[in-house]
Design a protein around this motif. Structure first.
Motif, PDB file in Angstrom:
ATOM      1  N   PRO A 134       0.754  -1.321   0.136  1.00 52.88           N
ATOM      2  CA  PRO A 134      -0.004   0.009   0.037  1.00 52.88           C
ATOM      3  C   PRO A 134       0.767   1.192  -0.171  1.00 52.88           C
ATOM      4  O   PRO A 134       0.399   2.142  -0.795  1.00 52.88           O
ATOM      5  N   ARG A 135       2.083   1.303   0.676  1.00 51.81           N
ATOM      6  CA  ARG A 135       2.739   2.380   0.692  1.00 51.81           C
ATOM      7  C   ARG A 135       3.228   2.725  -0.659  1.00 51.81           C
ATOM      8  O   ARG A 135       3.468   3.743  -1.265  1.00 51.81           O
ATOM      9  N   ILE A 136       3.851   1.729  -1.339  1.00 56.85           N
ATOM     10  CA  ILE A 136       4.322   1.778  -2.953  1.00 56.85           C
ATOM     11  C   ILE A 136       3.211   2.368  -3.710  1.00 56.85           C
ATOM     12  O   ILE A 136       3.307   3.331  -4.382  1.00 56.85           O
ATOM     13  N   GLY A 137       1.875   1.993  -3.226  1.00 63.29           N
ATOM     14  CA  GLY A 137       0.782   2.196  -4.266  1.00 63.29           C
ATOM     15  C   GLY A 137       0.562   3.606  -4.122  1.00 63.29           C
ATOM     16  O   GLY A 137       0.329   4.436  -4.979  1.00 63.29           O
ATOM     17  N   ARG A 138       0.753   4.106  -2.864  1.00 63.72           N
ATOM     18  CA  ARG A 138       0.364   5.495  -2.891  1.00 63.72           C
ATOM     19  C   ARG A 138       1.552   6.692  -3.454  1.00 63.72           C
ATOM     20  O   ARG A 138       1.272   7.424  -3.915  1.00 63.72           O
ATOM     21  N   ARG A 139       2.877   6.018  -3.377  1.00 67.33           N
ATOM     22  CA  ARG A 139       3.968   6.617  -4.083  1.00 67.33           C
ATOM     23  C   ARG A 139       3.448   6.587  -5.577  1.00 67.33           C
ATOM     24  O   ARG A 139       3.812   7.720  -6.356  1.00 67.33           O
ATOM     25  N   LEU A 140       2.841   5.757  -6.216  1.00 66.06           N
ATOM     26  CA  LEU A 140       2.526   5.533  -7.525  1.00 66.06           C
ATOM     27  C   LEU A 140       1.420   6.365  -8.000  1.00 66.06           C
ATOM     28  O   LEU A 140       0.963   6.301  -9.081  1.00 66.06           O
ATOM     29  N   GLY A 141       0.724   6.709  -6.961  1.00 64.52           N
ATOM     30  CA  GLY A 141      -0.640   7.675  -7.099  1.00 64.52           C
ATOM     31  C   GLY A 141      -1.665   6.979  -7.327  1.00 64.52           C
ATOM     32  O   GLY A 141      -2.802   7.275  -7.692  1.00 64.52           O
ATOM     33  N   LEU A 142      -1.694   5.656  -6.752  1.00 64.07           N
ATOM     34  CA  LEU A 142      -3.048   4.863  -6.847  1.00 64.07           C
ATOM     35  C   LEU A 142      -3.667   5.011  -5.534  1.00 64.07           C
ATOM     36  O   LEU A 142      -3.570   5.495  -4.600  1.00 64.07           O
ATOM     37  N   SER A 143      -5.056   4.826  -5.769  1.00 65.16           N
ATOM     38  CA  SER A 143      -5.965   5.104  -4.593  1.00 65.16           C
ATOM     39  C   SER A 143      -5.762   4.186  -3.414  1.00 65.16           C
ATOM     40  O   SER A 143      -5.102   3.084  -3.544  1.00 65.16           O
ATOM     41  N   GLY A 145      -7.957   2.152  -1.783  1.00 65.01           N
ATOM     42  CA  GLY A 145      -8.595   1.040  -1.987  1.00 65.01           C
ATOM     43  C   GLY A 145      -7.946   0.065  -2.941  1.00 65.01           C
ATOM     44  O   GLY A 145      -7.838  -1.189  -2.652  1.00 65.01           O
ATOM     45  N   THR A 146      -7.363   0.715  -3.966  1.00 57.56           N
ATOM     46  CA  THR A 146      -6.588  -0.214  -5.080  1.00 57.56           C
ATOM     47  C   THR A 146      -5.589  -0.730  -4.421  1.00 57.56           C
ATOM     48  O   THR A 146      -5.037  -2.112  -4.575  1.00 57.56           O
ATOM     49  N   SER A 147      -4.794  -0.060  -3.698  1.00 54.69           N
ATOM     50  CA  SER A 147      -3.390  -0.394  -3.200  1.00 54.69           C
ATOM     51  C   SER A 147      -3.763  -1.400  -2.027  1.00 54.69           C
ATOM     52  O   SER A 147      -3.198  -2.534  -2.051  1.00 54.69           O
ATOM     53  N   LEU A 148      -4.855  -1.532  -1.292  1.00 56.64           N
ATOM     54  CA  LEU A 148      -4.908  -2.483  -0.266  1.00 56.64           C
ATOM     55  C   LEU A 148      -5.437  -3.614  -0.940  1.00 56.64           C
ATOM     56  O   LEU A 148      -5.099  -4.565  -0.321  1.00 56.64           O
ATOM     57  N   LEU A 149      -6.452  -3.666  -1.982  1.00 58.60           N
ATOM     58  CA  LEU A 149      -6.897  -4.881  -2.582  1.00 58.60           C
ATOM     59  C   LEU A 149      -5.801  -5.462  -3.130  1.00 58.60           C
ATOM     60  O   LEU A 149      -5.753  -6.912  -3.235  1.00 58.60           O
ATOM     61  N   ILE A 150      -4.809  -4.743  -3.978  1.00 60.00           N
ATOM     62  CA  ILE A 150      -3.732  -5.602  -4.554  1.00 60.00           C
ATOM     63  C   ILE A 150      -2.704  -6.476  -3.246  1.00 60.00           C
ATOM     64  O   ILE A 150      -2.466  -7.366  -3.545  1.00 60.00           O
ATOM     65  N   ALA A 159      -8.251 -14.077  -5.393  1.00 59.99           N
ATOM     66  CA  ALA A 159      -9.611 -13.383  -5.499  1.00 59.99           C
ATOM     67  C   ALA A 159     -10.411 -13.537  -4.356  1.00 59.99           C
ATOM     68  O   ALA A 159     -11.187 -12.580  -3.789  1.00 59.99           O
ATOM     69  N   ALA A 160     -10.483 -14.661  -3.423  1.00 53.68           N
ATOM     70  CA  ALA A 160     -11.121 -14.711  -2.295  1.00 53.68           C
ATOM     71  C   ALA A 160     -10.550 -13.694  -1.330  1.00 53.68           C
ATOM     72  O   ALA A 160     -11.443 -13.106  -0.669  1.00 53.68           O
ATOM     73  N   ALA A 161      -9.429 -13.503  -1.087  1.00 53.60           N
ATOM     74  CA  ALA A 161      -8.889 -12.305  -0.232  1.00 53.60           C
ATOM     75  C   ALA A 161      -9.196 -11.182  -0.411  1.00 53.60           C
ATOM     76  O   ALA A 161      -9.840 -10.105   0.290  1.00 53.60           O
ATOM     77  N   ILE A 162      -9.296 -10.935  -1.740  1.00 53.40           N
ATOM     78  CA  ILE A 162      -9.621  -9.462  -2.431  1.00 53.40           C
ATOM     79  C   ILE A 162     -11.083  -9.197  -2.091  1.00 53.40           C
ATOM     80  O   ILE A 162     -11.497  -8.118  -1.566  1.00 53.40           O
ATOM     81  N   ALA A 163     -12.086 -10.292  -2.083  1.00 56.25           N
ATOM     82  CA  ALA A 163     -13.506 -10.226  -1.918  1.00 56.25           C
ATOM     83  C   ALA A 163     -13.587  -9.925  -0.456  1.00 56.25           C
ATOM     84  O   ALA A 163     -14.339  -9.209  -0.075  1.00 56.25           O
ATOM     85  N   ALA A 164     -12.911 -10.760   0.363  1.00 55.01           N
ATOM     86  CA  ALA A 164     -13.272 -10.647   1.710  1.00 55.01           C
ATOM     87  C   ALA A 164     -12.828  -9.138   2.246  1.00 55.01           C
ATOM     88  O   ALA A 164     -13.427  -8.677   3.146  1.00 55.01           O
ATOM     89  N   MET A 165     -11.596  -8.968   1.788  1.00 54.61           N
ATOM     90  CA  MET A 165     -11.218  -7.516   2.283  1.00 54.61           C
ATOM     91  C   MET A 165     -12.097  -6.439   1.784  1.00 54.61           C
ATOM     92  O   MET A 165     -12.365  -5.430   2.636  1.00 54.61           O
TER      93      MET A 165
END
Length: 353
Positions: A134-143, A145-150, A159-165
């Motif tokens: 998620p920290r790298i995602g923020r540096r890349l300018g991603l939201s 939510g996207t960073s957390l789910l990835i 996919a199961a973990a993405i859906a649960a989160m």
């Protein structure tokens, strides 16, 4: 859309008249709740299709096929109002049941039998990837939510973990889920080919390959494909289930932290651990007692696959494919996250296994 489906389900039966009032049938006295049957029937057909495709292409799990079937339906034909109540049901309630049943596939004694070395590899690789991504995602300018789910999909179980989160937090939307799911499919499928090739190039033993695949590859089905082709199926799957068991604490702690942080802004106390996460842990405990009949443990994976495919089809109908193809930074983050978990787990394998 995923947002619409989830919102409809969140209101429960009392929200049904309101849903009907938004449509053309809003006339005086029209308080009848819309039927969930059409949406559930379409989801059932999608599951049958996903299972058939999975037989032909085993490296693609039914859940992943169902996600993209839902996206294809939304892109080509759209999702009418008649389908939304049923899709809301499968994408929320059926999803929770599927995740809870996932716990029945995990016996803690079998996971502990892997030894502290393997467990340490799994814990460190998963924990570092989930924390750093998620920290790298923020540096890349991603939201957020996207960073957390990835981070969740790459570090735990796809996919199961993405859906649960996504079900447990409120920081992600349609585009976030679409980006994360596409990343899991892209890099997990590539790993089926690359991991055995790299293992052979580096001279890893079969035991080392099994641990590396289980600790680094995203989907259970993808790990199974590598394990079956390399003769390390049982070991690789057991290591992977060691990662899956981390789904409950990671999702619960993340949900609690996010809602605790939001409490001062919105008032109220943070909620307890989501019920379906607690149910997942309960199922793990039940399976670990050794008292579950073999006929049940043999059937649970197939039942879970069917329910998860139905739920993820519902979520897939909210994916906007046009936005998905523009997700270049999400693909980059997914590649970085995959590289992190693969590198850390490989280093652990080289040192400890």
């Amino acid at each position: 859309m995923i947002r619409d489906v989830r919102a409809g389900a969140a209101h429960g039966p009392s929200a049904a008249p309101g849903v009907a009032a938004d449509g053309p049938s809003a006339v005086p006295g029209a308080a009848r709740r819309p039927s969930a049957v059409p949406g559930v029937a379409v989801a059932a057909l999608a599951v049958v299709f996903a299972l058939l495709v999975n037989r032909v292409v085993p490296v693609l799990s039914p859940a992943v096929i169902a996600v993209f079937s839902g996206a294809a339906l939304a892109a080509l034909a759209g999702v009418g109002e008649r389908l939304r109540p049923g899709l809301a049901f499968v994408s929320r309630r059926v999803l929770r049941v599927a995740i809870a049943l996932l716990g029945l596939q995990i016996a803690v004694p079998q996971v502990l039998a892997l030894g502290w070395q393997t467990l340490a590899i799994v814990a460190v690789a998963t924990g570092v990837t989930f924390t750093v991504t998620p920290r790298i995602g923020r540096r890349l300018g991603l939201s957020r939510g996207t960073s957390l789910l990835i981070a969740t999909g790459v570090s735990i179980c796809g996919a199961a973990a993405i859906a649960a989160m996504r079900e447990s937090t409120d920081v992600s939307d349609d585009d976030d889920a679409a980006n994360a799911l596409s990343v899991v499919v892209l890099y997990g499928t590539a790993a089926i080919v690359l991991v055995p090739l790299l293992a052979a190039f580096m001279g890893l033993s079969p035991a080392q390959l099994g641990v590396w695949a289980g600790a680094a590859v995203h989907e259970v089905a993808q790990v199974a494909a590598i394990g079956a082709a390399s003769g390390v199926l049982a070991g690789a799957i057991t290591v992977k289930l060691g990662r899956v068991i981390l789904l409950a604490p990671i999702v619960a702690l993340t949900s609690h932290r996010l809602r605790r942080d939001a409490a001062p802004r919105h008032g109220g106390r943070p909620p307890i651990v989501p019920l379906f996460v607690a149910a997942f842990l309960a199922m793990v405990i039940v399976r670990s007692t050794g008292q579950v009949p073999a006929v049940v443990t043999d059937a649970v994976p197939q039942v879970t696959n069917v329910l998860m495919a139905a739920a993820l089809f519902g979520l897939g109908t909210g994916i906007d494919v046009r936005k998905l193809v523009k997700g270049g930074r999400a693909v980059l983050l997914g590649g970085i996250a995959t590289g992190i978990i693969a590198t850390i787990s490989l280093a652990g394998v080289a040192l400890l296994v």
